[in-house]
Design an enzyme around this catalytic site. Structure first.
Site, PDB file in Angstrom:
ATOM      1  N   TYR A   1       0.821  -1.215   0.000  1.00 55.40           N
ATOM      2  CA  TYR A   1       0.000   0.000   0.000  1.00 55.40           C
ATOM      3  C   TYR A   1       0.855   1.265   0.000  1.00 55.40           C
ATOM      4  CZ  TYR A   1      -4.326  -2.585   0.717  1.00 55.40           C
ATOM      5  OH  TYR A   1      -5.406  -3.421   0.558  1.00 55.40           O
TER       6      TYR A   1
ATOM      7  N   LYS B   1       4.550 -14.686   3.881  1.00 57.11           N
ATOM      8  CA  LYS B   1       5.052 -15.388   2.695  1.00 57.11           C
ATOM      9  C   LYS B   1       6.569 -15.148   2.650  1.00 57.11           C
ATOM     10  CE  LYS B   1       4.009 -17.779  -1.030  1.00 57.11           C
ATOM     11  NZ  LYS B   1       3.336 -19.086  -1.053  1.00 57.11           N
TER      12      LYS B   1
ATOM     13  N   ASP C   1      -0.646 -19.174   2.288  1.00 62.98           N
ATOM     14  CA  ASP C   1      -1.502 -20.049   1.464  1.00 62.98           C
ATOM     15  C   ASP C   1      -2.007 -21.221   2.298  1.00 62.98           C
ATOM     16  OD1 ASP C   1       1.223 -20.445   1.437  1.00 62.98           O
ATOM     17  OD2 ASP C   1       1.348 -21.216  -0.599  1.00 62.98           O
TER      18      ASP C   1
ATOM     19  N   ASP D   1      -6.029  -7.154   4.446  1.00 66.43           N
ATOM     20  CA  ASP D   1      -7.186  -6.750   3.643  1.00 66.43           C
ATOM     21  C   ASP D   1      -7.906  -7.993   3.113  1.00 66.43           C
ATOM     22  OD1 ASP D   1      -8.826  -4.943   2.141  1.00 66.43           O
ATOM     23  OD2 ASP D   1      -7.658  -5.426   0.364  1.00 66.43           O
TER      24      ASP D   1
END
Ligand code: ATP
Length: 335
Positions: free
Chosen positions: A124, A171, A205, A229
């Site tokens: 962002y 991640k 994931d 988000d």
């Protein structure tokens, strides 16, 4: 004494759900001086900006705001008003409780999660460059300062509410430096200051798969901006959708309370929006202000309207046939 609260109705369904929330808060008996502030697509002609500087200044001065959604244009146009607001006021922690609601039947029962989302950086940052024709780079920013303060916030939140566990989704196997820094800050914070709290790191994931198969194994989730988000909407789906998930954006100076959902242009102006997520955000705001009696009164009232499941009094997104106004009136009657 009256509490001063800034109210930003926003655009899309914002004005409808903001009016509903204001009416319910007023009916609860709490003494609030509302300062209504412009923002959103409808104010651009008059103010030349989707998030006028005067609106930011008023929130900075009064410290507390209740905010309806504001449309974020896709691909072009103004930068997101929501992102600008969070950055300008340094509202670094988004707090989003996700709970099973009475009367709303979903695949799982007793879901009780809290998402703590880093609100100021990550992808962002908005730093994007066209390196050459057809090649674009977007920069993910992670700083030790922001990663440490959101980790401290999440652990403090979990400790002060006697919650069971903090889980970080990441991640770092791919984004070894940025997500690597984020989890490094969280695990050090855990080790040095909060060792009594169970702590877990999960690759996102795998985390998403586990979330949709067994959400009750999770408690407090700590996430960087974009993952927060996405997970917010995913988790909303576990408890009845975007109409029932509230939120708060908290900084050291100011706090802005808003629903997780967006401006829902597809149903705007039709008395179809579920105002509950913003009403619940209003309850979080009242608790933050120490107005716990009014907060409780409102919560008990909407819980009993949901439990009664009169189709005329609940909105379509949660299985009813009623409108924004009918739900609002039912909650007020219940109080
Ligand atoms: P943003 O990017 O601004 O967060 P979004 O893309 O997540 O927005 P929303 O505006 O939240 O999208 O809407 C997603 C879907 O959920 C739409 O179909 C919308 O009508 C529905 N929805 C969102 N909020 C509500 C609500 N309060 N009541 C009923 N339906 C809603």
């Amino acid at each position: 004494m009256a509490q001063t609260v800034c109210l930003i109705p926003g655009d899309g369904i914002g004005p409808e759900v903001a009016q509903s929330t204001r009416d319910i808060i007023e009916a609860s008996g709490v003494n609030i001086d509302w300062i209504e502030l412009p923002a959103g697509a409808g104010v651009v002609d008059e103010y030349g900006d989707i998030m006028p500087q005067s609106t930011l200044d008023a929130i900075r001065e009064n410290k507390i705001a209740l905010k309806g959604p504001i449309t974020t244009p896709i691909g072009k146009g103004f930068k997101s008003a929501n992102v600008r607001l969070r950055k300008a006021l340094d509202l670094y922690a988004a707090v989003r409780p996700v709970r099973s609601m009475p009367g709303i039947k979903t695949r799982y029962e007793d879901v009780d999660l809290v998402i703590i989302r880093e609100n100021t950086e990550g992808l962002y940052s908005g730093i994007e460059n066209e390196i050459t024709d057809g090649v674009v780079a977007s920069m993910k920013v992670a700083t030790r300062k922001a990663s440490e303060r959101i980790a401290r916030f999440a652990f403090n939140y979990a400790r002060s509410r006697q919650r069971d566990k903090v889980t970080v989704f990441h991640k770092a196997n791919i984004m070894k430096m940025s997500d690597g820094l984020f989890i490094d800050c969280a695990s050090r914070m855990h080790e040095e200051i909060f060792p009594e709290l169970p702590y877990q790191e999960l690759i996102i994931d795998n985390g998403c798969m586990q979330m949709v198969t067994d959400p009750n194994q999770f408690d407090t989730l700590l996430l960087e901006n974009l993952y927060g988000d996405v997970l917010s909407d995913l988790c909303a789906g576990l408890v009845g959708g975007l109409g029932v998930v509230p939120g708060a954006n908290i900084g050291d100076e100011c706090a802005v309370f808003e629903a997780v959902h967006g401006s829902a242009p597809d149903i705007a102006g039709q008395d179809k929006a579920n105002p509950l997520a913003l009403i619940m955000s209003g309850v979080m705001m009242l608790n933050h202000l120490g107005e716990t009696e009014s907060a409780k009164k409102i919560k008990v009232a909407y819980d009993s309207v949901l439990e009664a499941r009169n189709p005329e009094e609940i909105t379509a997104d949660i299985g009813g046939q009623g409108g924004t106004k009918a739900f609002t009136e039912a909650v007020i009657r219940q109080m």
